[in-house]
Motif scaffolding. Structure first.
Motif, PDB file in Angstrom:
ATOM      1  N   PRO A 114      44.434 -19.803 -14.372  1.00 23.96           N
ATOM      2  CA  PRO A 114      43.632 -19.402 -15.526  1.00 23.96           C
ATOM      3  C   PRO A 114      42.588 -18.378 -15.091  1.00 23.96           C
ATOM      4  N   GLN A 115      42.253 -17.450 -15.988  1.00 26.38           N
ATOM      5  CA  GLN A 115      41.377 -16.345 -15.623  1.00 26.38           C
ATOM      6  C   GLN A 115      40.027 -16.814 -15.100  1.00 26.38           C
ATOM      7  N   HIS A 116      39.470 -17.858 -15.731  1.00 25.69           N
ATOM      8  CA  HIS A 116      38.152 -18.320 -15.287  1.00 25.69           C
ATOM      9  C   HIS A 116      38.206 -18.902 -13.878  1.00 25.69           C
ATOM     10  N   LEU A 117      39.333 -19.605 -13.538  1.00 26.63           N
ATOM     11  CA  LEU A 117      39.464 -20.169 -12.195  1.00 26.63           C
ATOM     12  C   LEU A 117      39.736 -19.072 -11.173  1.00 26.63           C
ATOM     13  N   ALA A 118      40.510 -18.054 -11.563  1.00 24.67           N
ATOM     14  CA  ALA A 118      40.778 -16.940 -10.652  1.00 24.67           C
ATOM     15  C   ALA A 118      39.491 -16.222 -10.279  1.00 24.67           C
ATOM     16  N   ARG A 119      38.598 -16.048 -11.262  1.00 25.13           N
ATOM     17  CA  ARG A 119      37.325 -15.397 -10.968  1.00 25.13           C
ATOM     18  C   ARG A 119      36.481 -16.238 -10.013  1.00 25.13           C
ATOM     19  N   ARG A 120      36.479 -17.553 -10.209  1.00 26.18           N
ATOM     20  CA  ARG A 120      35.707 -18.428  -9.329  1.00 26.18           C
ATOM     21  C   ARG A 120      36.293 -18.433  -7.920  1.00 26.18           C
TER      22      ARG A 120
END
Length: 345
Positions: A114-120
């Motif tokens: 998921p995009q939010h996890l990839a950013r983290r």
């Protein structure tokens, strides 16, 4: 309410967590009736996912071993753990396949995050630092590793095609006791039937491994990790060193670990090391080394009384270090032009 497709994927995730799940348990988790669970199981089977039906009072459904890897579903924490494990394994040289395999596996997981996890995750990797530098390691063949693991588990002899340090290739029959990962490399230790002695082989130097008929018993003694460390300490090098050191096992091991030196039992006192590891007494330390220049500083760092029994070259190096340190305490510094020491004024 979740759509049927979402429930089918949830069912797959529940089955992938392991064990047998009853129909009642699955129906409760999915919010459906038992016959609907059976229909979802049929859909998974049609997709080629091996779901096995278990009969009996505690029966239900479980994933059976299949001919291919089923779709894998990971939670956010699980995906992060896998990616960090791949990164750490690659840096430690503990990859069991070609470098590209680890990179492509990480890329596949990274792509579906998921995009939010990839950013983290990107933030973590940007902030992460290591105290060591990754080295270049020769990785073992995955099939060789798995064949040896099976031989260890079932105590079966195994035939090896091994290349030694001198480049000579030999065929060996090994009674493998265990596989050990140490300092970024993989090793197998066991009894070499050719010479009837315990040997340790690097896995990246084994080109082929084949299980043979028969079986063997593992003898009593050290575990595989201790056997590998002992093999390092007694390897055939240029110098054989024997030093008597006064201290506890812990004090000596702080500078001379098991992978470097062997603590010999003191036959004169008739006391085994494991019986008085915390007692301060004279202990015999044996090691082998290709060079001696590193040993004087290690012996000095122990800050324990010691006596060198052999070789004479080590005595000379220790005496030279002592003279050098004494000159520093007198405030003498080397003259860059002549190399001689001069006193400070």
């Amino acid at each position: 309410m979740p759509r049927p497709t979402a429930r089918v994927l949830t069912l797959l995730e529940l089955l992938q967590s392991g064990g047998t799940r009853t129909v009642a348990e699955l129906a409760d988790r999915l919010g459906v009736q038992g016959r609907t669970v059976r229909r979802y199981v049929d859909q998974l089977s049609e997709l080629g996912i091996p779901v096995e039906s278990v009969r009996g009072r505690y029966g239900g459904y479980r994933l059976a071993p299949g001919y291919r890897l089923p779709p894998l579903m990971l939670g956010e924490d699980e995906a992060l753990a896998v990616l960090l494990g791949l990164l750490a394994g690659r840096r430690a040289g503990l990859s069991t396949a070609e470098r590209t395999a680890g990179e492509t596996a990480a890329a596949k997981i990274r792509r579906v995050l998921p995009q939010h996890l990839a950013r983290r995750l990107d933030s973590l990797l940007d902030a992460l630092a290591f105290t060591d530098r990754p080295g270049e390691f020769d990785t073992p063949d995955a099939e060789v590793l798995l064949t040896l693991a099976d031989a260890v588990r079932h105590r079966r002899p195994v035939s090896l095609h091994h290349t030694g340090r001198d480049g000579r290739r030999t065929e060996r029959t090994l009674h493998a006791y265990g596989i050990v990962a140490h300092a970024g490399r993989w090793y197998v230790t066991g009894r070499d039937a050719l010479i009837d002695e315990d040997r340790t082989f690097r896995l990246d130097r084994i080109a082929d491994a084949r299980t043979l008929p028969g079986s063997f018993d593992v003898p009593d003694g050290p575990d595989p990790a201790d056997r590998v460390l002992s093999a390092f300490a007694t390897a055939d090098y240029r110098y054989e060193v024997t030093v008597r050191i006064h201290g506890t096992v812990g004090q000596i091991r702080a500078g001379l670990p098991a992978s470097v030196a062997r603590l010999a039992d003191d036959a004169a006192e008739g006391v085994a090391l494991q019986d008085d590891a915390t007692a301060e007494r004279w202990r015999t330390v044996e090691l082998r080394a290709e060079r001696l220049d590193w040993l004087p500083a290690v012996l000095a760092s122990l800050d324990r009384p010691f006596a060198i029994e052999r070789p004479d070259e080590l005595r000379a190096l220790v005496a030279a270090l002592a003279d050098r340190l004494a000159s520093y305490t007198r405030g003498q510094a080397p003259d860059h032009a002549t190399g001689n020491t001069t006193g400070h004024t």
